[in-house]
Design an enzyme around this catalytic site. Structure first.
Site, PDB file in Angstrom:
ATOM      1  N   LYS A 251       0.854  -1.188   0.000  1.00  0.00           N
ATOM      2  CA  LYS A 251       0.000   0.000   0.000  1.00  0.00           C
ATOM      3  C   LYS A 251       0.884   1.229   0.000  1.00  0.00           C
ATOM      4  O   LYS A 251       2.010   1.188   0.504  1.00  0.00           O
ATOM      5  CB  LYS A 251      -0.885   0.021   1.256  1.00  0.00           C
ATOM      6  CG  LYS A 251      -2.120   0.871   1.100  1.00  0.00           C
ATOM      7  CD  LYS A 251      -3.154   0.133   0.265  1.00  0.00           C
ATOM      8  CE  LYS A 251      -4.533   0.706   0.364  1.00  0.00           C
ATOM      9  NZ  LYS A 251      -5.522  -0.310  -0.037  1.00  0.00           N
TER      10      LYS A 251
HETATM   11  N1  GLU Z   1      -7.312   0.000  -3.085  1.00  0.00           N
HETATM   12  C1  GLU Z   1      -8.088  -1.171  -3.372  1.00  0.00           C
HETATM   13  C2  GLU Z   1      -8.131  -2.086  -2.148  1.00  0.00           C
HETATM   14  O1  GLU Z   1      -7.933  -1.658  -1.046  1.00  0.00           O
HETATM   15  C3  GLU Z   1      -7.656  -1.881  -4.643  1.00  0.00           C
HETATM   16  C4  GLU Z   1      -6.268  -2.424  -4.653  1.00  0.00           C
HETATM   17  C5  GLU Z   1      -5.817  -2.933  -6.002  1.00  0.00           C
HETATM   18  O2  GLU Z   1      -6.619  -3.008  -6.919  1.00  0.00           O
HETATM   19  O3  GLU Z   1      -4.635  -3.247  -6.103  1.00  0.00           O
HETATM   20  O4  GLU Z   1      -8.432  -3.247  -2.256  1.00  0.00           O
END
Ligand code: GLU
Length: 423
Positions: free
Chosen positions: A113
């Protein structure tokens, strides 16, 4: 940290929330002590401080993070968020949730993240673009289609992904679409990606009421958050017969016991940038809406919405977590006691990253699928994963969250054991 002894500060710290569930699930699994140590801290944490030229000609400094919790099962995967309260502990928690989420739906990614501390609402498009490009260049050696693949999250979108893709590609001297997912359609994006998290929420609600023998017709739903996840979930659920009686946003909520016309509300919000003042429902404070009577409550905005302060007043029969970390570990116990059926974030909102996986595969193949195929494959993965989690919960006599963690930890630990520890 034991949940019973948590202070409020600890309760609302997302990393503590993650660790409390991890420890509980790892103990239940009888997880090997060494693997426990490996999985209880992130593999890599990158912190960057970088300058951006603002529109007024002044230089501002920004702080950004990228945390890769695990790359055991594949490249790191996870969004990038822009918000004033981004912190390292929050990004750490979100990165580890991505590890567990990808493992729950069994797609070949690890967890990562990113975040930048900023106030995107007060920045111009030009400032956002320069900040995004500079942040990308600061972390460039750590991302890539086989290393770590960012995606949108809070306050980032398709345009942000286009800028990241372009910056990365300029450095590589060739177009590399698969470095990020959640891109615009014409530059390697996938059909169905934008709605995928909302679609996943609908599928999980369908599965939950089927499992609990509840009818869909007249099933009352309250959704907190009307961004990409909440608005798409609301629209898709209304289309198939759910009654959306409440929408709660950060600046206030709306209530209509006969159901809100979501199509009109989406148009209203696009025009006015807020849901407040919409004539098809009464105004109601968001905190009150969250505690109102309904069959399904979908918190689809931010962390720490259901805490020790309000959990005992939640009246929903089912909570489906569209956001990451909306329920604290202390609140988990209260909801469990009240026999509320909670579908945890790492399963409930996995539709987004699952469609991201399809996007990454399509980019690498250079062959793009029809939307019907994407939606069908997405539904199959989510239905199967829901089944895996509830069966695991029944077999081990734990709630759905702990079952999802146990399933995920087991899968990741197995991979680490198989790969062995490199010396
Ligand atoms: N931000 C989204 C999540 O928390 C998508 C992450 C992604 O598609 O890599 O799942």
């Amino acid at each position: 940290m034991a949940v019973a002894t948590m202070t409020l500060d600890q309760e609302i710290n997302p990393w503590e929330a993650q660790s409390a569930r991890f420890e509980f699930a790892a103990r239940k699994l009888n997880l090997d002590e060494g693997l426990w140590k490996v999985l209880s801290s992130p593999a890599r944490e990158i912190i960057v401080h970088f300058p951006v030229m603002m529109d007024n000609g002044k230089i501002e400094m920004f702080t950004g993070y990228r945390v890769q919790h695990s790359v055991a099962r594949g490249p790191g995967k996870g969004g990038i968020r822009y918000a004033p309260d981004v912190s390292l502990d929050e990004v750490r928690a979100l990165a580890s949730w991505m590890t567990w989420k990808c493992a729950v739906v069994n797609i070949p990614f690890g967890g990562a993240k990113g975040g930048v501390i900023c106030n995107p609402k007060a920045m111009s498009q030009g400032e956002l673009e320069r900040m995004t490009r500079r942040y990308t260049s600061e972390i460039i050696e750590f991302i890539g289609p086989e290393k770590d693949v960012p995606a949108p999250d809070m306050n980032t979108n398709e345009q942000t992904m286009a800028w990241i893709m372009d910056t990365y590609s300029m450095h590589m001297r060739q177009t590399v679409t698969s470095v990020v997912t959640g891109k615009p359609l014409n530059i390697g994006g996938s059909r169905g990606r934008r709605e995928a998290t909302g679609r996943g929420i609908k599928v999980i609600c369908d599965e939950s009421i089927r499992y609990l023998n509840m009818p869909r017709e007249g099933c009352r739903v309250i959704i907190q958050g009307f961004g990409n996840v909440g608005s798409n979930a609301a629209r898709l659920m209304k289309e198939c017969g759910y009654k959306i009686i409440g929408i709660a946003e950060w600046d206030g909520g709306l209530f209509n016991p006969n159901g809100i016309d979501i199509h009109q509300l989406v148009e209203y919000k696009n025009r006015n940038n807020t849901i407040l003042g919409f004539s098809g429902a009464e105004a109601m404070p968001s905190e009150e809406l969250i505690e109102s009577e309904c069959e399904i409550l979908v918190p689809a905005a931010t962390e720490n919405v259901i805490t020790s302060r309000n959990a005992d007043r939640i009246k929903a029969r089912v909570v489906v977590e569209g956001a990451n970390g909306p329920t604290t570990a202390v609140a988990d116990d209260i909801l469990s006691e009240k026999r509320i059926f909670v579908v945890p974030d790492i399963l409930a909102n996995a539709g987004g990253v699952t469609a991201s996986y399809f996007e990454w595969v399509q980019d690498r193949q250079g062959y793009f699928w029809k939307e019907a195929i994407i939606n069908e494959q997405l539904e199959t993965i989510l239905r199967d994963s829901f089944d895996d989690v509830v069966r695991y919960a029944e077999a081990h006599n734990v709630n759905n969250r702990i079952a999802a963690y146990m399933l995920a930890i087991d899968r990741v630990a197995f991979t680490i054991k198989q790969r062995g520890i490199y010396a």
